[in-house]
Design an enzyme around this catalytic site. Structure first.
Site, PDB file in Angstrom:
ATOM      1  N   CYS A  76      -3.201   7.445   5.324  1.00  0.00           N
ATOM      2  CA  CYS A  76      -3.171   7.097   3.903  1.00  0.00           C
ATOM      3  C   CYS A  76      -4.493   7.422   3.227  1.00  0.00           C
ATOM      4  CB  CYS A  76      -2.844   5.621   3.727  1.00  0.00           C
ATOM      5  SG  CYS A  76      -3.777   4.518   4.793  1.00  0.00           S
ATOM      6  N   GLU A 132       0.872  -1.168   0.000  1.00  0.00           N
ATOM      7  CA  GLU A 132       0.000   0.000   0.000  1.00  0.00           C
ATOM      8  C   GLU A 132       0.911   1.219   0.000  1.00  0.00           C
ATOM      9  OE1 GLU A 132      -1.933   2.840   2.920  1.00  0.00           O
ATOM     10  OE2 GLU A 132      -2.624   0.839   3.465  1.00  0.00           O
TER      11      GLU A 132
END
Length: 526
Positions: A304, A267
């Site tokens: 994020c 990620e």
């Protein structure tokens, strides 16, 4: 009950605590002061030993019963809780994150371990399938075919800087890999090594209590060289990573260049576009402005899923939103960022936007008081300039967001077509927006892993239906998620057994073992 684990700065390699090269040091980002103790940095020999132990443990660990594996996950969760306030205090010192945030993150960490224990017991993830033999079938008989999912092998997990618990030593990657039956070697993050050591000792205590091989878990500290050595080791069969695009791509390149390439589930980068649709903006522009700033500044913007990009149709309603947002952001006080490096990168990204000829600064937060702090900031540009310069779509990790003014909804959709892959897209909509939104959603489905309505992207539920992933560069593999129960699938592969005698079949594919678990029998769910 409180369980006492010491922070000695050790590497935890199987059953041993060791490490002579003690050059790692945690920093309190709120004050800039060094924290004790110094931490051992893993050598190539340390990495090789941890990976070899994981390889030796693999067949034993993957063969324990589902109940034993679930109990192991629950024991880890219990041990983490039993550390008590010492874990929260150390996390606060190493990250500057508020106590309430860390307590919530601890709850999420143990919650996902317990959720994966439930998943393991239920057995659906095994994807058991049986196609019985048809010896009389014409023109050719059919063999007896049985299928199950097995774990890939030892997994290298990289701790994240911004989640010292939920995406770190016992975070989602570790929980899902252990649930799948994979031993784990964690490279802890040097932003919070003491927090990581406490959790690592809790996991190791669970390994001992459950009678598992020592190589089921190891914890290493180190920089880029340590991570590269870990991914290169032939015992490692998959990688879980949360961090920068540069870091994720470097690991993916190393993994692809191995004699035996392995998957890297990384990620990496996302700016999480938010779409303020016209009817919603007309109905509640001021409220949206305030709520946006709350999401933007949460945790100093170090999520994020931070809303780093906004799209709306130009006009008076958008002006009302901007006035509300800039008024709210002007009252926001900067919080310490996680590390001096993250703080410096944020300042660099903000300076690049502020100095861009097509970008206007709309508002910013209160002046910083103290080290590793910078005010939140809100910029704007228009759609034509955004399309003309791809740098305007770069992620700035922190409390920075860019508003893109569009001529109409069609231009919003056209710009969406040009976006890179993202973790999330947020729609603020009323009933009057549904027709336009129907045209936008198919575009977003190709661009993101999660589409949400009338909320904010910060905050990710750990559940069965969650996807925390997305097309590149949000992740290296858009077919997966790093949060939620589907994460277990990253570390599995199918094996089919043809005409094996019942005595040689895995227990879950024959007799009472098969009957006790969900399975497909000749394509029919049982």
């Amino acid at each position: 009950m409180t369980q006492s684990f010491a922070i000695n700065g050790d590497l935890l390699i199987g059953a041993d605590s060791s490490g002579d090269n003690r050059s790692g040091r945690a920093i309190n980002p709120s004050t800039g002061a060094n924290l004790e103790p110094s931490f051992a940095i893993a050598t190539e020999a340390d990495v090789a030993r941890a990976c070899a132990l994981a390889g030796q443990a693999f067949d034993t660990y993957r063969s324990i019963s589902l109940e034993a594996r679930a109990t192991f996950l629950e024991t880890i969760a219990n041990n983490i809780m039993e550390i008590g306030d010492a874990l929260i205090q150390r996390g606060n010192e190493e990250t500057g994150l508020p106590v309430a945030r860390l307590e919530g993150e601890r709850a999420r960490t143990v919650g996902q371990l317990r959720l994966f224990a439930q998943v393991v017991r239920a057995g659906e993830w095994l994807d058991l399938r049986v196609d019985p033999a048809l010896p009389e079938r014409k023109p050719l008989p059919r063999a007896d075919l049985r299928l199950r999912q097995i774990p890939l092998g030892p997994v290298a997990v990289f701790g994240a800087s911004n989640f010292p618990l939920a995406f770190s030593v016992a975070g989602g990657d570790t929980a899902s890999a252990l649930a799948a039956g994979c031993p784990v070697v964690v490279k802890g993050h040097l932003a919070h090594p003491g927090t990581g050591e406490l959790v690592g000792r809790a996991i190791r205590a669970a390994v001992v209590a459950c009678g598992l091989p020592e190589g089921t878990f190891s914890l290493l500290n180190g920089a880029n060289e340590t991570g590269a050595a870990l991914v290169r080791d032939h015992n490692i069969k998959a990688v879980g990573f949360t961090g920068s695009r540069g870091g994720g791509m470097a690991l993916a390149a190393i993994a692809a260049a191995r004699p035996e390439p392995i998957p890297v589930y990384a990620e990496m980068s996302s700016i999480n576009p938010v779409y303020l649709m016209p009817a919603a903006l007309a109905a509640r522009a001021e409220a949206l402005g305030k709520a946006f700033v709350g999401s933007l500044t949460m945790g100093a913007g170090q999520f994020c899923t931070n809303p780093g990009l906004m799209f709306a149709v130009d006009g008076p309603d958008l002006d009302r939103f901007v006035a509300s947002a800039t008024g709210t952001i002007a009252e926001s006080a900067p919080a310490p960022m996680l590390t001096p490096g993250i703080h410096a990168a944020y300042d660099k990204g903000v300076a690049a936007l502020a100095g861009h000829e097509a970008v206007k600064t709309l508002g910013k937060g209160l002046p910083a008081e103290g080290v590793n702090r910078s005010p939140a900031i809100f910029f704007e540009t228009d759609a034509s300039h955004f399309l003309a310069d791809e740098k305007l779509g770069n992620e700035v990790f922190g409390a920075s967001s860019l508003l893109v003014r569009c001529k109409d909804v069609d231009q919003m959709i056209a710009v969406a077509e040009k976006l890179e892959g993202q973790l999330t897209a947020t729609l603020h909509i009323d009933a009057g927006d549904y027709a336009d939104t129907r045209k936008l959603i198919p575009v977003l489905e190709r661009k993101v892993g999660r589409i949400l309505a009338n909320g904010w992207p910060t905050g990710v539920e750990v559940s069965h239906a969650m996807v925390h992933g997305g097309p590149f560069p949000a992740t290296s593999d858009s077919r997966t998620t790093s949060v939620g129960t589907l994460a277990i699938r990253r570390f599995l592969r199918p094996v089919s057994y043809q005409d094996l005698p019942a005595e040689l079949l895995p227990p879950e594919l024959a007799g009472e073992g098969l009957e006790s678990l969900p399975h497909l029998l000749d394509g029919v769910r049982k």
